[in-house]
Design a protein around this motif. Structure first.
Motif, PDB file in Angstrom:
ATOM      1  N   LEU A  87     -39.226  24.348  23.197  1.00  0.00           N
ATOM      2  CA  LEU A  87     -38.197  25.572  22.960  1.00  0.00           C
ATOM      3  C   LEU A  87     -39.449  26.769  23.068  1.00  0.00           C
ATOM      4  O   LEU A  87     -38.836  27.575  22.733  1.00  0.00           O
ATOM      5  CB  LEU A  87     -38.068  24.451  21.202  1.00  0.00           C
ATOM      6  N   PHE A  88     -40.324  26.303  22.562  1.00  0.00           N
ATOM      7  CA  PHE A  88     -41.806  27.603  21.864  1.00  0.00           C
ATOM      8  C   PHE A  88     -42.093  28.472  23.558  1.00  0.00           C
ATOM      9  O   PHE A  88     -42.716  29.300  23.425  1.00  0.00           O
ATOM     10  CB  PHE A  88     -42.441  27.290  21.510  1.00  0.00           C
ATOM     11  N   THR A  89     -42.034  27.934  24.728  1.00  0.00           N
ATOM     12  CA  THR A  89     -41.920  29.075  25.697  1.00  0.00           C
ATOM     13  C   THR A  89     -41.433  30.008  25.655  1.00  0.00           C
ATOM     14  O   THR A  89     -42.088  30.956  26.432  1.00  0.00           O
ATOM     15  CB  THR A  89     -41.690  27.845  26.947  1.00  0.00           C
ATOM     16  N   VAL A  90     -40.730  30.346  24.812  1.00  0.00           N
ATOM     17  CA  VAL A  90     -40.015  31.451  24.851  1.00  0.00           C
ATOM     18  C   VAL A  90     -40.913  32.954  24.545  1.00  0.00           C
ATOM     19  O   VAL A  90     -40.994  33.856  24.744  1.00  0.00           O
ATOM     20  CB  VAL A  90     -39.031  31.939  23.869  1.00  0.00           C
ATOM     21  N   PHE A  91     -41.976  32.134  23.220  1.00  0.00           N
ATOM     22  CA  PHE A  91     -42.877  33.783  22.710  1.00  0.00           C
ATOM     23  C   PHE A  91     -44.220  34.172  23.599  1.00  0.00           C
ATOM     24  O   PHE A  91     -44.930  34.314  24.125  1.00  0.00           O
ATOM     25  CB  PHE A  91     -43.454  32.941  21.470  1.00  0.00           C
ATOM     26  N   GLY A  92     -44.226  33.283  24.945  1.00  0.00           N
ATOM     27  CA  GLY A  92     -44.941  33.234  26.194  1.00  0.00           C
ATOM     28  C   GLY A  92     -46.750  33.143  25.824  1.00  0.00           C
ATOM     29  O   GLY A  92     -47.111  34.399  25.726  1.00  0.00           O
ATOM     30  N   LYS A  93     -47.379  32.478  24.916  1.00  0.00           N
ATOM     31  CA  LYS A  93     -48.304  31.853  24.381  1.00  0.00           C
ATOM     32  C   LYS A  93     -48.647  30.814  25.469  1.00  0.00           C
ATOM     33  O   LYS A  93     -48.555  29.558  24.802  1.00  0.00           O
ATOM     34  CB  LYS A  93     -48.265  32.065  23.253  1.00  0.00           C
ATOM     35  N   PRO A  94     -48.353  30.437  26.894  1.00  0.00           N
ATOM     36  CA  PRO A  94     -49.128  29.803  27.566  1.00  0.00           C
ATOM     37  C   PRO A  94     -50.232  28.984  26.675  1.00  0.00           C
ATOM     38  O   PRO A  94     -50.341  27.654  26.666  1.00  0.00           O
ATOM     39  CB  PRO A  94     -48.977  29.432  28.808  1.00  0.00           C
ATOM     40  N   LYS A  95     -51.299  28.648  26.758  1.00  0.00           N
ATOM     41  CA  LYS A  95     -52.566  28.058  26.300  1.00  0.00           C
ATOM     42  C   LYS A  95     -52.552  27.768  25.298  1.00  0.00           C
ATOM     43  O   LYS A  95     -52.761  26.660  24.350  1.00  0.00           O
ATOM     44  CB  LYS A  95     -53.973  29.182  26.368  1.00  0.00           C
TER      45      LYS A  95
END
Length: 240
Positions: A87-95
């Motif tokens: 779900l939280f991939t939308v925030f663009g903070k992979p690390k």
């Protein structure tokens, strides 16, 4: 079991949406701990009051409640960690997303082990996984909070308060126990039974146990606060 569903998972033909999963993730451990501790206290098995949460993992009805409830809770937490990663991939903070996922997976897996590694039979193993559960929970809650771009002021405030309560409980609990043991090391009998050793440090447990309750409650509230964030994300996706 399908993790890739848009708004949740499907198990044996039963669909569970993400908000229901989160609700189960915080409500089940809360009910488990409250029920097992209540049975332990009123059955006459309690060594003293207050007592640590894990002391409720005592042979009898309370152990069945404790082990079954926390095992299921740990499995649900692992599923939630995986859903958060999706779900939280939308925030663009992979690390940060990867760290949050690993912290959640550590918390859930450790909770399953802790459910079986009771303090009466395997104290050292129990202590290791208790640290992983609480430390992993703090890391998971903190990293996921930093990961999100919450627009709602209420859930941000709730999460900050809940996380602060958990962190305060963690510090007080460890300080009380460690400090007391260091200052009274010569008086404590290491070869005695666990019950006697716990009685020896009850003066510290009087502070440490309530602090552990605060830590647990803070982590429960932190997880509960993410329900609103998930609702907001899925509402935005459906509108688009």
């Amino acid at each position: 079991m399908k993790f890739e569903r848009e708004n949740g998972i499907k198990v044996a033909g039963v669909e569970l949406n993400d908000r229901s999963l989160i609700r189960m993730g915080w409500l089940l451990p809360l009910l488990t701990v409250f029920s097992s501790m209540t049975v332990h206290a009123f059955s006459g098995n309690a060594r003293d009051i207050p007592f640590f949460i894990s002391e409720a993992d005592y042979p009898g009805l309370e152990r069945w409640i404790f082990t079954t409830g926390l095992t299921l809770s740990g499995i649900i937490l692992c599923i939630i960690a995986n859903r958060f990663k999706t779900l939280f991939t939308v925030f663009g903070k992979p690390k940060m997303l990867r760290f949050s996922f690993l912290a959640g997976l550590t918390t859930g897996t450790s909770l399953v082990v802790l459910a079986f590694a009771n303090m009466y039979d395997v104290l050292a193993l129990h202590c290791v996984f208790a640290i992983l559960v609480f430390g992993g929970g703090l890391a998971w809650g903190g990293s996921t909070h930093l990961l999100l771009d919450s627009k709602g002021r209420e859930q941000k405030t709730l999460r900050r308060v809940a996380f602060s309560i958990a962190l305060l409980g963690f510090v007080i609990m460890n300080t009380a126990i460690t400090g007391y043991i260091v200052m009274n090391r010569t008086k404590l009998s290491e070869s005695a039974s666990l019950s006697i050793r716990l009685n020896d440090i009850q003066a510290a447990i009087d502070f440490a146990a309530p602090a552990e309750y605060l830590l647990f409650l803070g982590l429960v509230l932190t997880l509960a606060s993410f329900e609103s964030d998930v609702k907001s994300i899925q509402s935005t996706d459906s509108n688009e």
